[in-house]
Enzyme design. Structure first.
Site, short mmCIF file in Angstrom:
data_model
loop_
_atom_site.label_atom_id
_atom_site.label_comp_id
_atom_site.label_asym_id
_atom_site.label_seq_id
_atom_site.Cartn_x
_atom_site.Cartn_y
_atom_site.Cartn_z
N ASP A 197 -7.53 1.80 -1.17
CA ASP A 197 -6.32 1.02 -1.43
C ASP A 197 -6.71 0.15 -2.60
OD1 ASP A 197 -4.57 -1.15 -1.60
OD2 ASP A 197 -3.91 -0.84 0.45
N HIS A 198 -6.26 0.53 -3.81
CA HIS A 198 -6.86 -0.12 -4.98
C HIS A 198 -6.59 -1.63 -5.02
CE1 HIS A 198 -2.86 0.37 -6.80
NE2 HIS A 198 -3.22 -0.53 -7.69
N HIS B 9 -0.67 -1.48 0.48
CA HIS B 9 -1.16 -2.62 -0.31
C HIS B 9 -0.73 -3.97 0.29
CE1 HIS B 9 -2.13 0.41 -3.15
NE2 HIS B 9 -0.95 0.52 -3.72
#
Ligand code: BG6
Length: 519
Positions: A207-208, A270
């Protein structure tokens, strides 16, 4: 095994990092990118590998292998990667002699994702790299493909003898891009396939957002300071707003996005990850699982949506044509690969309550949307009003204190508090005290992918999402997702590109006597 840094080629020499052991070098290993000719590879992943090399985080012995359907060879792949670094790397175009040295570590295997032969070629390449580059049998597989082929790749890796049980000489890990499933059932089905081959400790679900520097700072702010934590509860906090607003539309991803929507694309992963970091209890240690345990508990404490209140506790929107930064932009339904009568939401807002001692009755408002007026991601903790007013003229409004953790584009922390206006009278005005990463530490934060790939190479899973959390986040959003899929919103499109979002989201907060912060 940990190798030592090669001095001299680092891109940043930051005096504030002096004396800190920041260069945590990874073990020798091969990193294999599936989907190596895709957009994410060109824009993010290869530039990240290059910068990890420049920052001396890559070990001396490494191999980078691209795997994709295109009929390329090593030389063509190297040329393409050179171009992508030149265009997208934060450190500018690739320079000699470093590029030539780096290019020797790059290779390409062409194959489809269900092609046993292709995976055998991959295995041969990895074994050759182990001999020629000294990569020690350690393998990191990165799945940057359409999610529909994730399970296929896992199966083929196993068949080709590339799973963790087949590599006793070294470690094997797998990074899986989002989305992990498109709903609860598909996520569970994918997990069932993945877990046939990989144990949880081998799986790094990316999950950047978690790799963004200010997101990592949430924990530092909370648990490396004494002044915030005593206030971090229902006694002092009125409400929390988490915003991930974008100015971009769906760009060229209409085909994917029109089947996803904002709830699945941003909120379920996110934004809920941000919520978990902000609301979790202090972990017992900084170990990956200690932190992930606490995040998971927050998700478990989320009050499930009541089906009868869905229209009160959530709002959706879809953008119409408008203008952003003075430029006209089309409406969502006019975007390429989007259905002209699409019911997909490009904006989602939800109100969540956390049923535990710390947060009982404190609303967490989450929102995310495309084509909004500004790009802003932030978490705002709004504190309760003062219990008794002493100062200020009748006309002076005493604002609630607010602590804002700014994630992007600004990165920092801002505290809003009330102060006396200079002069003979006791007028009160709200002012803010700001910390900005750039000026505070004199560095530009590294892009999230750099941090995350480096962590996976080192075996640090702290910033990756564990299966239990993914599953719980899906459980939480499912009633809403089903409702939105089942019932078309007749008001769509209901917000103009370049605006603050749909009026229904404003109504949701107005019912609680609150307002969204301005984007
Ligand atoms: C991705 C979503 O995960 O995050 C995109 O799929 C979105 O739709 C992107 O644009 C936002 O990331 P960032 O880092 O630009 O906020």
């Amino acid at each position: 095994m940990t190798t030592t840094a090669r001095p001299g080629d680092g891109v940043t020499a930051n005096p504030l990092r002096k004396g800190l052991a920041t260069n945590r070098i990874a073990d020798p290993c091969n990193v294999v990118f599936f989907g190596a000719t895709g957009d994410l590879m060109a824009r993010m992943l290869m530039p990240a590998m290059w910068n990890l090399r420049l920052e001396d985080i890559l070990p001396a012995s490494y191999g980078i292998v691209g795997y994709s359907r295109s009929d390329d060879d090593d030389d063509k792949f190297r040329d393409e990667m050179h171009k992508s670094i030149d265009e997208f790397s934060r450190s500018g175009p690739a320079k000699e002699p470093l590029w030539s040295d780096f290019a020797k570590h790059l290779s390409y295997v062409s194959g489809t994702f269900d092609d046993t032969n292709g995976f055998h070629k991959l295995r041969q390449r990895l074994e050759r790299n182990d001999k020629e580059l000294g990569t020690g049998g350690n393998r990191l597989f990165y799945l940057s493909t359409p999610p529909s082929v994730f399970a296929q790749i896992v199966e083929q890796l196993d068949k080709a003898g590339l799973g963790p049980k087949d590599s006793p000489a070294g470690w094997t890990r797998i990074i899986i891009e989002k989305p992990f499933g498109t709903d609860l059932d598909s996520a569970r089905a994918l997990q069932a396939e993945v877990s046939k081959v990989f144990e949880e400790k081998h799986v790094y679900r990316i999950d950047h957002y978690l790799g963004k520097e200010p997101v990592q700072d949430i924990m530092a702010l909370r648990f490396a300071n004494v002044i915030f934590e005593p206030l971090w509860n229902r006694r002092y906090v009125d409400s929390v707003q988490i915003t991930a607003a974008e100015t971009v539309g769906v760009e060229l991803r209409g085909g994917y996005y029109d089947n996803a929507g904002a709830l699945r694309d941003m909120i379920q992963n996110h934004v809920m990850n941000l919520l978990a970091l902000v609301a979790m209890e202090p972990p017992v240690s900084a170990a990956a699982d200690a932190i992930r345990d606490e995040k998971y508990k927050v998700l478990c404490a989320l009050r499930p949506f009541e089906r009868g209140r869905l229209s009160l506790d959530a709002a959706r929107g879809q953008y119409d044509a408008g203008s952003i930064g003075g430029k006209p932009v089309p409406g969502y339904r006019e975007e390429p690969d989007v259905r002209p009568d699409s019911n997909t939401e490009t904006y989602a807002a939800v109100k969540l309550l956390i049923d535990n001692w710390r947060w009982a009755d404190v609303p967490f408002y989450l929102r995310s949307g495309k084509r909004l007026t500004h790009k802003t991601s932030e978490i705002a903790i709004r504190f309760k009003p003062i219990p008794h007013r002493l100062f200020g003229d009748v006309g002076d409004t005493l604002e609630n204190n607010t602590l804002v953790m700014k994630i992007q584009p600004e990165e920092g922390v801002s505290l809003r508090f009330n102060a006396k206006v200079p002069g003979p009278k006791m007028h009160i005005r709200s002012v803010s005290m700001d910390f900005n990463y750039g000026t505070g530490f004199g560095v530009v934060s590294a892009p999230a992918y750099e941090r995350l790939i480096g962590d996976a190479m080192r075996g640090d899973a702290t910033l990756f999402t564990r299966w239990d959390a993914v599953e719980h986040a899906w459980e939480q959003v499912m009633p809403l997702l089903e409702r939105w899929l089942d019932t078309a919103d007749e008001s769509f499109p209901n917000y103009h590109a370049g605006s603050q979002g749909p009026p229904s989201a404003d109504r949701m907060l107005a019912m609680d006597g609150r307002e969204w912060r301005k984007i």
